[in-house]
Design a protein around this motif. Sequence first.
Motif, mmCIF file in Angstrom:
data_model
loop_
_atom_site.group_PDB
_atom_site.id
_atom_site.type_symbol
_atom_site.label_atom_id
_atom_site.label_comp_id
_atom_site.label_asym_id
_atom_site.label_seq_id
_atom_site.Cartn_x
_atom_site.Cartn_y
_atom_site.Cartn_z
ATOM 1 N N ARG A 53 -5.140 -3.310 -11.333
ATOM 2 C CA ARG A 53 -5.461 -4.723 -11.548
ATOM 3 C C ARG A 53 -5.781 -4.929 -13.020
ATOM 4 N NH1 ARG A 53 -7.359 -6.932 -6.661
ATOM 5 N NH2 ARG A 53 -7.349 -8.958 -7.723
ATOM 6 N N TRP A 54 -5.054 -5.848 -13.664
ATOM 7 C CA TRP A 54 -5.250 -6.155 -15.080
ATOM 8 C C TRP A 54 -5.185 -4.883 -15.931
ATOM 9 C CZ3 TRP A 54 -9.213 -7.627 -11.532
ATOM 10 C CH2 TRP A 54 -9.024 -8.897 -10.980
ATOM 11 N N ALA A 55 -4.183 -4.066 -15.672
ATOM 12 C CA ALA A 55 -4.031 -2.789 -16.381
ATOM 13 C C ALA A 55 -4.007 -2.999 -17.893
ATOM 14 C CB ALA A 55 -2.755 -2.087 -15.927
ATOM 15 N N LYS A 107 -1.648 5.055 -10.484
ATOM 16 C CA LYS A 107 -1.151 6.414 -10.725
ATOM 17 C C LYS A 107 -2.082 7.438 -10.087
ATOM 18 C CE LYS A 107 0.902 5.033 -15.148
ATOM 19 N NZ LYS A 107 0.878 5.224 -16.625
ATOM 20 N N GLU A 108 -1.563 8.607 -9.840
ATOM 21 C CA GLU A 108 -2.350 9.686 -9.248
ATOM 22 C C GLU A 108 -3.583 9.983 -10.097
ATOM 23 O OE1 GLU A 108 -3.292 12.213 -6.276
ATOM 24 O OE2 GLU A 108 -1.447 11.006 -6.355
ATOM 25 N N GLY A 109 -4.757 9.985 -9.458
ATOM 26 C CA GLY A 109 -6.004 10.280 -10.160
ATOM 27 C C GLY A 109 -6.698 9.070 -10.748
ATOM 28 N N GLU A 110 -6.030 7.903 -10.747
ATOM 29 C CA GLU A 110 -6.648 6.701 -11.287
ATOM 30 C C GLU A 110 -7.580 6.057 -10.262
ATOM 31 O OE1 GLU A 110 -3.747 4.669 -14.594
ATOM 32 O OE2 GLU A 110 -3.305 4.239 -12.494
ATOM 33 N N ASP A 111 -8.503 5.227 -10.770
ATOM 34 C CA ASP A 111 -9.384 4.479 -9.881
ATOM 35 C C ASP A 111 -8.571 3.543 -9.008
ATOM 36 O OD1 ASP A 111 -11.644 5.664 -10.871
ATOM 37 O OD2 ASP A 111 -12.111 4.054 -12.278
ATOM 38 N N GLU A 112 -9.156 3.202 -7.887
ATOM 39 C CA GLU A 112 -8.490 2.366 -6.890
ATOM 40 C C GLU A 112 -8.011 1.032 -7.448
ATOM 41 O OE1 GLU A 112 -10.038 0.237 -2.784
ATOM 42 O OE2 GLU A 112 -10.983 2.071 -3.493
ATOM 43 N N LEU A 164 0.835 -1.199 0.000
ATOM 44 C CA LEU A 164 0.000 0.000 0.000
ATOM 45 C C LEU A 164 0.870 1.250 0.000
ATOM 46 C CD1 LEU A 164 -2.843 1.328 0.304
ATOM 47 C CD2 LEU A 164 -2.435 1.286 2.768
ATOM 48 N N ASP A 165 1.950 1.231 0.750
ATOM 49 C CA ASP A 165 2.837 2.394 0.847
ATOM 50 C C ASP A 165 3.670 2.591 -0.415
ATOM 51 O OD1 ASP A 165 1.936 2.903 3.449
ATOM 52 O OD2 ASP A 165 3.439 1.558 4.317
ATOM 53 N N ARG A 166 3.583 1.645 -1.337
ATOM 54 C CA ARG A 166 4.315 1.766 -2.608
ATOM 55 C C ARG A 166 3.361 2.051 -3.771
ATOM 56 N NH1 ARG A 166 7.615 -3.825 -2.145
ATOM 57 N NH2 ARG A 166 7.783 -3.833 0.152
#
Length: 282
Positions: free
Chosen positions: A248-250, A239-244, A222-224
């Motif tokens: 997963r499966w990017a 990445k900043e602004g992306e969904d949580e 989580l911290d990474r």
Amino acid sequence: MAPVAVESSSLPPANSLSKDTKISLTPEHLKFINSQLQHLEPEQIIQWAILTFPNLYQSTAFGLTGLVTLDMISRMRPEYAKQHPIELIFVDTLHHFKETLALIDRLKARYPSAKLHIYKPENCETTEDFVKNYGDRLWETDESSYDFLVKVEPIQRAYDELNVRATLTGRRRSQGGKRGDLDIVEVEEFTGLVKINPLANWTFKDVHNYIKEHDVPYNELLDRGYRSVGDWHSTQPVKEGEDERAGRWAGKAKTECGIHETSKFAKYLSAKKQSQPAEVAV
């Protein structure tokens, strides 16, 4: 705790259901239950589930929401800290991050009375066993078979062997994808399993704040930048602004591993059950 107008007196006591007995909820009853639970706090929903459903478990991959649920239960009543009322089910896909497996040991130390059942792909104890039986990088060559073998079949085997009739999950609407319109209580189409999502209304910030406030052990990833953690080969930082769950499966349209899409794997499950030898009385 506010009263919930849901009848449960007709249900048998916990752990008394036979393997052939299913909890039956009509669509109208399910709609009514969700209307009653929608505005309750997670602790109230969990306590309602404990009082209402026999053979209730918590299925978890030890993501943040599952950790909040685990900790909440331990704090509900003094006796729960000494004897955790809900047993847990974890599916070891044999492809987890080492940080995920290390977290389990920390959780056992923090919640020693919470009984944990660990299930792995059938006839496999190690990653080497899995490769030997099914080949290397199956998630690339046959993704559906991979999902079934490492996730769907083990969890369904757990439900069957443990006689699970209802389970607490860690899904939330804020996770997006197919979870955006999640109900508090659902009934799995193929199996009839009741799924309760007590933190469906919470955001990532809500669960993260709870973890910090109560010093709950969590996955170091989580911290990474990893907000949602699955298998190492299909999970990456967000990445900043992306969904949580964007990590997963990017790059794929896929948003679920199959555990919560049982109807998708109904043919697999039916074929497996039909292939099992019938019991013969002697």
